[in-house]
Enzyme design. Sequence first.
Site, PDB file in Angstrom:
ATOM      1  N   ASP A 134     106.136  26.657   3.943  1.00  0.00           N
ATOM      2  CA  ASP A 134     106.585  27.760   4.796  1.00  0.00           C
ATOM      3  C   ASP A 134     105.423  28.619   5.257  1.00  0.00           C
ATOM      4  OD1 ASP A 134     109.090  29.607   5.589  1.00  0.00           O
ATOM      5  OD2 ASP A 134     107.493  30.885   4.806  1.00  0.00           O
ATOM      6  N   TYR A 160     101.193  35.700   9.824  1.00  0.00           N
ATOM      7  CA  TYR A 160     100.572  35.825   8.493  1.00  0.00           C
ATOM      8  C   TYR A 160      99.054  35.791   8.579  1.00  0.00           C
ATOM      9  CZ  TYR A 160     105.164  34.823   6.359  1.00  0.00           C
ATOM     10  OH  TYR A 160     106.486  34.847   5.962  1.00  0.00           O
ATOM     11  N   HIS A 211     112.126  35.333  13.099  1.00  0.00           N
ATOM     12  CA  HIS A 211     111.629  35.964  11.878  1.00  0.00           C
ATOM     13  C   HIS A 211     112.447  37.187  11.467  1.00  0.00           C
ATOM     14  CE1 HIS A 211     107.645  36.688   9.490  1.00  0.00           C
ATOM     15  NE2 HIS A 211     108.701  36.912   8.752  1.00  0.00           N
ATOM     16  N   GLN A 222     116.712  32.207   5.888  1.00  0.00           N
ATOM     17  CA  GLN A 222     115.707  32.669   4.922  1.00  0.00           C
ATOM     18  C   GLN A 222     115.815  34.170   4.714  1.00  0.00           C
ATOM     19  OE1 GLN A 222     110.890  33.065   4.628  1.00  0.00           O
ATOM     20  NE2 GLN A 222     111.665  31.063   5.282  1.00  0.00           N
TER      21      GLN A 222
END
Length: 325
Positions: A46, A51, A130, A186
């Site tokens: 993932d 990030y 996201h 998620q």
Amino acid sequence: MRYTTIGDRRVSALCLGAMKFGSETDDATSAAVLDRFVEAGGTFVDTADCYQFWVEGFEGHESETFLGRWRRERGITDEVVIATKLGAQPTVPGTGLETKEGLSAEVVAAAAERSRRRLGVDRLDVLYAHQEDERTPLEETLGAFAELVDEGSVENVGLSNHRSWKLERARAVTEARGWPRPRVLQYRYSYLQPRFDVPLRSMGHMHITPELLDFVRAEAAEGREHTLVAYTPLLWGAYTRPEKAAELDGAYDHPGTPARLAALDEVVRETGATRNQVVLAWLMDSDPSVVPLVGVSSLEQLNEAIEATDLVLSEEQWRRLAEAG
């Protein structure tokens, strides 16, 4: 290693988080962790296109870029499923989620192309929205994802950090339009449960609620399976490190926490496993089952998580843990 499915793809029931790869975790350690994970049968990794923008000295594309380089150097093709996310990358350097890109059709198309280029793939295995984007209608976002699937740029659609009612809205919209539905969800989740009337401190985190679990069960009963992925399953080491436990959100400061920890320690003694391993096994044995997404910075931490996939709790142990607190 245990396995589960995402649509038609078989993936490991343990997901490796690559958030810090290419930034806080040095390249040699990142590569060693990935290599060991694959060697042990791990096939689910993932990341996200942002990030880690919040760490000084980084811009937010480092994890995807590192994974793309690792794939090329190791000759990795479709044997490892890489999930990424879009929509949370800031548009102004030095800022945070207040300037995030969002989920407009234009952003979805452009961000997905950037992720494919960094990862070195023609098709993204799993692509999540996201976070919620209050400025963009959900229909627009889902339509943009549908176009990516239709053109072969994305295999599976996912939603991360969306409220339960938006999951039902997504189901209704995709069913009505004949679009691919989000198969992968998620959220943050662990054995210890927070109070839901106290906001989580962590940036952008949304916790799994009983209502969300009920939604997933109801959908499965109708033949619409989801893969439920849980980030922060070990609460940054709070189960084993007192200093980390002391830093937990105030949402965990309630009578249920010590009761759950007492039950956890009972099962630890019975199984001979570590606290972390029992927590991971409890998630994997849940109904609906949960894929723990673990972030590690050493081979020792990774091996502990891998060994948890061999631990199967008895029904009585699982229920005792679930009903504590």
